[in-house]
Design a protein around this motif. Structure first.
Motif, PDB file in Angstrom:
ATOM      1  N   MET A   1       0.944  -0.974  -0.017  1.00  0.00           N
ATOM      2  CA  MET A   1       0.201  -0.232  -0.122  1.00  0.00           C
ATOM      3  C   MET A   1       1.130   1.029  -0.359  1.00  0.00           C
ATOM      4  N   ALA A   2       0.334   1.898  -0.894  1.00  0.00           N
ATOM      5  CA  ALA A   2       1.657   3.040  -0.813  1.00  0.00           C
ATOM      6  C   ALA A   2       1.107   4.553   0.154  1.00  0.00           C
ATOM      7  N   LEU A   3       2.225   4.999   0.541  1.00  0.00           N
ATOM      8  CA  LEU A   3       1.465   6.107   1.377  1.00  0.00           C
ATOM      9  C   LEU A   3       1.057   7.389   0.737  1.00  0.00           C
ATOM     10  N   PRO A   4      -0.437   7.888   1.688  1.00  0.00           N
ATOM     11  CA  PRO A   4      -1.289   8.927   0.700  1.00  0.00           C
ATOM     12  C   PRO A   4      -0.492   9.787   0.148  1.00  0.00           C
ATOM     13  N   LEU A   5      -1.174  10.470  -0.876  1.00  0.00           N
ATOM     14  CA  LEU A   5      -0.750  11.486  -1.723  1.00  0.00           C
ATOM     15  C   LEU A   5      -0.653  12.899  -0.658  1.00  0.00           C
ATOM     16  N   ASN A   6      -1.146  13.188  -0.380  1.00  0.00           N
ATOM     17  CA  ASN A   6      -1.154  14.186   0.948  1.00  0.00           C
ATOM     18  C   ASN A   6       0.106  14.460   1.563  1.00  0.00           C
ATOM     19  N   TYR A   7       1.034  12.568   1.640  1.00  0.00           N
ATOM     20  CA  TYR A   7       1.530  12.689   3.127  1.00  0.00           C
ATOM     21  C   TYR A   7       3.079  14.308   1.567  1.00  0.00           C
ATOM     22  N   SER A   8       2.853  12.682   0.363  1.00  0.00           N
ATOM     23  CA  SER A   8       4.235  13.862  -0.520  1.00  0.00           C
ATOM     24  C   SER A   8       4.185  15.214  -1.251  1.00  0.00           C
ATOM     25  N   LEU A   9       2.100  15.407  -0.927  1.00  0.00           N
ATOM     26  CA  LEU A   9       2.456  16.984  -0.977  1.00  0.00           C
ATOM     27  C   LEU A   9       2.365  17.723  -0.080  1.00  0.00           C
ATOM     28  N   ARG A  10       2.089  17.619   0.788  1.00  0.00           N
ATOM     29  CA  ARG A  10       3.141  18.993   2.240  1.00  0.00           C
ATOM     30  C   ARG A  10       3.748  18.632   2.232  1.00  0.00           C
ATOM     31  N   ASN A  11       4.722  17.672   2.423  1.00  0.00           N
ATOM     32  CA  ASN A  11       5.868  17.476   2.517  1.00  0.00           C
ATOM     33  C   ASN A  11       6.698  18.790   1.597  1.00  0.00           C
ATOM     34  N   ALA A  12       6.389  18.659   0.377  1.00  0.00           N
ATOM     35  CA  ALA A  12       6.745  19.224  -1.240  1.00  0.00           C
ATOM     36  C   ALA A  12       6.471  21.027   0.126  1.00  0.00           C
ATOM     37  N   LEU A  13       5.070  21.241   0.397  1.00  0.00           N
ATOM     38  CA  LEU A  13       5.215  22.768   0.645  1.00  0.00           C
ATOM     39  C   LEU A  13       5.509  22.634   1.717  1.00  0.00           C
ATOM     40  N   VAL A  14       5.697  21.983   2.775  1.00  0.00           N
ATOM     41  CA  VAL A  14       6.790  22.865   4.166  1.00  0.00           C
ATOM     42  C   VAL A  14       8.208  23.168   3.847  1.00  0.00           C
ATOM     43  N   ARG A  15       8.467  22.434   2.858  1.00  0.00           N
ATOM     44  CA  ARG A  15      10.027  23.095   2.785  1.00  0.00           C
ATOM     45  C   ARG A  15       9.715  24.472   1.293  1.00  0.00           C
ATOM     46  N   TRP A  16       8.476  25.155   1.552  1.00  0.00           N
ATOM     47  CA  TRP A  16       9.063  25.694   0.569  1.00  0.00           C
ATOM     48  C   TRP A  16       9.982  26.498  -0.142  1.00  0.00           C
TER      49      TRP A  16
ATOM     50  N   ASN B 107      -2.500  10.518  11.092  1.00  0.00           N
ATOM     51  CA  ASN B 107      -1.486  10.078  11.834  1.00  0.00           C
ATOM     52  C   ASN B 107      -2.237   8.984  12.115  1.00  0.00           C
ATOM     53  N   VAL B 108      -3.053   8.716  13.104  1.00  0.00           N
ATOM     54  CA  VAL B 108      -3.441   7.600  13.737  1.00  0.00           C
ATOM     55  C   VAL B 108      -4.285   6.745  12.470  1.00  0.00           C
ATOM     56  N   GLU B 109      -4.330   7.277  11.473  1.00  0.00           N
ATOM     57  CA  GLU B 109      -4.899   6.512  10.562  1.00  0.00           C
ATOM     58  C   GLU B 109      -3.829   5.270   9.809  1.00  0.00           C
ATOM     59  N   LEU B 110      -2.444   6.413   9.771  1.00  0.00           N
ATOM     60  CA  LEU B 110      -1.173   5.515   8.522  1.00  0.00           C
ATOM     61  C   LEU B 110      -1.330   3.936   8.881  1.00  0.00           C
ATOM     62  N   PRO B 111      -1.238   3.689  10.095  1.00  0.00           N
ATOM     63  CA  PRO B 111      -1.245   2.180  10.448  1.00  0.00           C
ATOM     64  C   PRO B 111      -2.630   1.029   9.489  1.00  0.00           C
ATOM     65  N   LEU B 112      -3.327   1.581   9.551  1.00  0.00           N
ATOM     66  CA  LEU B 112      -5.136   1.197   8.312  1.00  0.00           C
ATOM     67  C   LEU B 112      -4.687   0.899   7.674  1.00  0.00           C
ATOM     68  N   LEU B 113      -3.653   2.637   6.680  1.00  0.00           N
ATOM     69  CA  LEU B 113      -3.805   1.724   5.541  1.00  0.00           C
ATOM     70  C   LEU B 113      -3.270   0.718   4.446  1.00  0.00           C
ATOM     71  N   LEU B 114      -2.443   0.148   5.493  1.00  0.00           N
ATOM     72  CA  LEU B 114      -1.807  -0.763   5.208  1.00  0.00           C
ATOM     73  C   LEU B 114      -2.874  -2.646   5.248  1.00  0.00           C
ATOM     74  N   THR B 115      -4.699  -2.067   5.753  1.00  0.00           N
ATOM     75  CA  THR B 115      -4.959  -3.036   6.077  1.00  0.00           C
ATOM     76  C   THR B 115      -6.296  -3.460   4.500  1.00  0.00           C
ATOM     77  N   ARG B 116      -6.901  -4.030   4.999  1.00  0.00           N
ATOM     78  CA  ARG B 116      -8.142  -4.535   4.049  1.00  0.00           C
ATOM     79  C   ARG B 116      -8.693  -3.244   4.133  1.00  0.00           C
ATOM     80  N   MET B 117      -9.106  -2.803   4.944  1.00  0.00           N
ATOM     81  CA  MET B 117     -10.380  -1.965   5.578  1.00  0.00           C
ATOM     82  C   MET B 117     -10.423  -0.531   4.333  1.00  0.00           C
ATOM     83  N   ASN B 118     -11.693  -0.731   4.366  1.00  0.00           N
ATOM     84  CA  ASN B 118     -12.262   0.858   3.273  1.00  0.00           C
ATOM     85  C   ASN B 118     -12.474   1.800   4.271  1.00  0.00           C
ATOM     86  N   ARG B 119     -12.850   3.116   3.706  1.00  0.00           N
ATOM     87  CA  ARG B 119     -12.765   4.318   4.266  1.00  0.00           C
ATOM     88  C   ARG B 119     -13.492   4.404   5.513  1.00  0.00           C
ATOM     89  N   ALA B 120     -14.664   4.038   4.904  1.00  0.00           N
ATOM     90  CA  ALA B 120     -15.661   4.150   6.516  1.00  0.00           C
ATOM     91  C   ALA B 120     -15.437   3.321   8.218  1.00  0.00           C
TER      92      ALA B 120
END
Lengths: 387, 225
Positions: A1-16, B107-120
C-alpha cells in the motif's frame, strides 16, 4: 500500500524555499527545451504549410533546393506540351517556370545586410499558389520593374515599404505590394515578374517548374515521364513532398535544443537530487517511523519519487507556460537550404508541451531516485535513532 | 495471568564497534504474560531499549530466540517483519514520532492504510482510538498545534488503532511534564487493565515504572532482578 498523496504533497509545501528553487530550476530547463523545439517546429511548419498536394515540382537532378537548380528554356518548351499537364480555359498549360535569385539587401535596423530570396514568377505561378495573397498594395505588372515583398520581411528590411525602391542586380525595383504567404515558406520571399528577373540578373535559365497535372493519375505519370527522360536530367516530385524535405534548417536548432536540454537537465537533476537529499535527510526518523508502522521500502521510495516527480511536473508546467508566451512570435534565421533569411513563428505545439512535461518528470524522478533508495535502505533502527 | 505472549530464551545482542564487540544483551531469558504491563528499567546502555526493539521486530538478536505469539520474530524477512509489526505491535516513542505534515486523524489512520479496511471502517477505528485517548476533538490538528502530552496520546492512538496484542513504549514520558506524563501512563495502564493489551514500557523513571504490573531491571545487558 502506498503512502497517501497528501504526505508527498504537504512535504513539498512544508519546505517551500527549496521546493521553489527546484521548481524554478526545472522550469528553466523545460523552458529552454520547449522554446528551442518550438523554433524548429515553426520552421518545419513553415515548410509543411507550403505547397499544393496536386502540384508537381521539377528541379534539376542533384540540386538540394530550387535556388541551386538550373533548367534551360528549351526544356520548358518541350515539357509544357506534355499531355499530362492540366490546361486553363484558354487552353494554356498550367506550368510556371520560376527564377530564384539571392539578393543581399540592407536590414531595416541598420545591422548590415542579409540574403533575401527573390522569386521571378509568371501569371501561372500566381494561379498555382492561391494561398499567397496581397495584404497591402497590388501585384507587380509584367514587363515593369516592380516587386511584391513579404509583409513579414518588410518589417525586417530597409526600403520594403510600399512605394519605396531598392537596387539589386542591374536594376532598381519599386515595392508595389506586400504579400502574405499564410505561414508558408513564401512568407520569406519577394516576388517579381519572371522575365524581369531573368534580364536583371542576366540569367537565361529557370530554377524550377511548378506544374498542375490534369488529375492524380496524370501526376504520377508525369513524374515518371520526366524522371525517365535522360535528356532532361530533372527531378520531379509532389510540391508538398519537396517542401517537406526542406526542413534542414530545423535540424541544427533541434539538435541545439536537445543538446542544451541534456546539459541543463544534468544541472536540474543535481538540483532535484540536492533538494531531495536534504528533504530525506531531515526526515530520516520520520521514514524510520513509517517503516516501523509497516510501510515497506518500496512504499517509502514511491512516496519520495512521487514528491520529486510532482515538484518536477510543476516546474515543467511553469516552463511550458513561459515558453507558450512566445507562441506565434515571428522571428527569422538563415535558411540552410537557400542561405537566405527565412521568417517563421515559434510554435509551441501540444506535442512539445507533452514532451516538456515528460522530460521534467523524468528529471524529477532521476533526481529523487538516489536519495529515495538511500532513505529506504537505511536500517529501521538507525533511522529511528537519527536526530 | 494468562499464557505468555513473549518468550525469550538465551537472547544475546552483540554490536561490532570497530574491532571491539559490545554486548548489549547477554543470554537473557524472559517470559511476558498476555495482558501484562511490564516496566523495563535500567541505566543508560543497559540494553533495555535493545531488548524492546528485538521484541517489537525492529532489531534482530545475535543469538537466542524471541517468540512473540509463538512466532520466532528473528526468522522473518524484512517484508514479513513489516507486515507482522503492522498487525501485531503498536509503537510509542519518546519523541512521539508523529508525521508533522499529517493531521492527528491522518497520523492515526496511517497503520490502517496497510490493511484491507475501507474508508468508512478506517474512520470508525480512528475515531474510536482518538476517543480512547481523549482527543476526538483534536482530529484535524497538526502535531505542531498540539501539546507534548496530546502528541503522545495521538501516538498511543496510532499504536492501538490496529488493535495489536502488544504495545511497546520506549520512554513514553521522557519528553513530557509530570501532568502529561500521568495522563499518558494512565492511558497505557487502561490499555493493559481494561483492553487486555500487553504493554512493555522502557523507562528510567521509577514513578512511571510503578504504573506497571511488573518491573524488571537490566544491568549491563543482564536481568538484575
Amino acid at each position: 500500500m502506498a503512502l497517501p498523496l497528501n504526505y508527498s504533497l504537504r512535504n513539498a509545501l512544508v519546505r517551500w524555499r527549496s521546493t521553489i528553487a527546484t521548481v524554478l530550476g526545472i522550469a528553466l530547463v523545460v523552458f529552454v527545451f520547449v522554446l528551442l523545439q518550438s523554433l524548429a517546429a515553426g520552421i518545419e511548419k513553415s515548410s509543411s504549410n507550403t505547397g499544393d498536394p496536386r502540384n508537381i515540382m521539377v528541379v534539376r537532378k542533384g540540386s538540394t533546393a530550387e535556388s541551386a537548380s538550373l533548367i534551360s528554356r528549351q526544356t520548358l518548351t518541350e515539357i509544357r506540351y506534355f499531355e499530362e499537364i492540366a490546361r486553363n480555359e484558354n487552353g494554356e498549360p498550367i506550368i510556371s517556370a520560376d527564377v530564384l535569385v539571392l539578393a543581399s539587401l540592407p536590414r531595416r535596423d541598420g545591422s548590415g545586410e542579409a540574403n533575401v530570396l527573390l522569386r521571378g514568377v509568371t501569371a501561372r505561378g500566381l494561379e498555382l499558389r492561391p494561398q499567397v495573397k496581397i495584404s497591402e498594395g497590388r501585384w507587380f505588372e509584367a514587363g515593369k520593374r516592380e516587386i511584391v515583398v513579404s509583409a513579414k520581411l518588410a518589417k525586417r528590411f530597409a526600403n520594403f515599404d510600399i512605394g519605396q525602391s531598392f537596387k539589386t542586380g542591374s536594376a532598381t525595383f519599386t515595392v508595389v505590394g506586400w504579400l502574405e504567404g499564410g505561414g508558408s515558406a513564401f512568407d520569406s520571399e519577394c516576388w517579381l515578374d519572371a522575365d524581369e528577373c531573368l534580364s536583371t540578373f542576366e540569367r537565361d535559365m529557370y530554377s524550377s517548374f511548378l506544374i498542375q497535372p490534369s488529375d492524380e493519375g496524370a501526376g504520377e505519370k508525369l513524374i515518371a515521364r520526366i524522371e525517365a527522360d535522360r535528356r532532361f536530367k530533372l527531378k520531379a516530385e509532389k510540391e508538398v513532398e519537396y517542401y517537406r524535405k526542406q526542413t534542414m534548417t530545423a535540424a541544427p536548432i533541434k539538435w541545439l535544443g536537445g543538446f542544451l536540454a541534456v546539459m541543463m537537465s544534468v544541472g536540474a537533476v543535481f538540483a532535484a537530487m540536492n533538494t531531495m537529499y536534504a528533504a530525506v535527510g531531515a526526515r530520516t526518523r520520520e521514514i524510520g517511523t513509517l517503516r516501523v508502522l509497516g510501510f515497506r521500502r518500496r512504499s517509502v521510495v514511491a512516496a519520495l519519487l512521487l514528491e520529486g516527480g510532482l515538484l518536477a511536473l510543476v516546474g515543467g508546467v511553469l516552463g511550458c507556460a513561459i515558453a507558450f508566451y512566445w507562441n506565434g512570435y515571428t522571428t527569422a534565421t538563415m535558411g540552410m537550404e537557400t542561405f537566405s533569411e527565412i521568417v517563421f513563428e515559434f510554435r509551441v505545439t501540444p506535442k512539445l508541451v507533452v514532451e516538456g512535461l515528460v522530460f521534467a518528470f523524468i528529471v524529477g524522478l532521476i533526481g529523487t531516485l538516489f536519495p529515495a533508495i538511500r532513505a529506504a535502505r537505511l536500517p529501521v533502527i538507525l533511522a529511528l535513532k537519527s536526530i | 495471568m494468562s499464557a505468555n505472549i513473549v518468550t525469550i530464551r538465551s537472547l544475546s545482542k552483540i554490536y561490532q564497534q570497530g574491532d571491539i564487540n559490545v554486548t548489549a544483551l547477554d543470554k537473557i531469558s524472559l517470559d511476558i504474560a498476555s495482558g501484562e504491563f511490564l516496566s523495563l528499567m535500567g541505566p543508560s546502555g543497559s540494553g533495555k531499549s535493545t531488548l524492546l526493539h528485538i521484541i517489537a521486530g525492529i532489531d534482530r538478536p545475535t543469538k537466542g530466540e524471541c517468540r512473540v505469539q509463538g512466532i520466532d520474530v528473528a526468522k522473518l524477512n524484512e517484508s514479513q517483519l513489516a507486515d507482522w509489526r503492522n498487525q501485531n505491535v503498536g509503537f510509542v516513542f519518546q519523541t512521539f514520532n508523529l508525521i508533522p505534515v499529517l493531521t492527528a486523524y491522518e497520523n492515526v489512520e496511517l497503520p490502517l492504510l496497510l490493511t484491507r479496511m475501507n474508508r468508512a471502517e478506517r474512520r470508525k477505528q480512528v475515531e474510536t482510538a482518538l476517543e480512547i485517548v481523549g482527543l476526538a476533538d483534536r482530529a484535524k490538528h497538526l502535531p505542531k498545534q498540539l501539546s507534548g502530552g496530546q502528541e503522545q496520546r495521538v501516538a498511543i492512538a496510532r499504536a492501538l488503532v490496529t488493535d495489536p496484542a502488544l504495545v511497546v513504549a520506549d520512554e513514553p514520558t521522557g519528553n513530557l511534564d509530570s501532568h502529561s506524563a500521568q495522563e499518558v501512563l494512565g492511558v497505557l495502564r487502561t490499555l493493559s487493565h481494561d483492553a487486555g493489551k500487553t504493554v512493555i514500557m522502557v523507562t528510567h523513571d521509577p514513578k512511571a515504572a510503578a504504573f506497571g504490573s511488573r518491573q524488571i531491571h537490566l544491568e549491563k545487558g543482564e536481568l538484575s532482578k
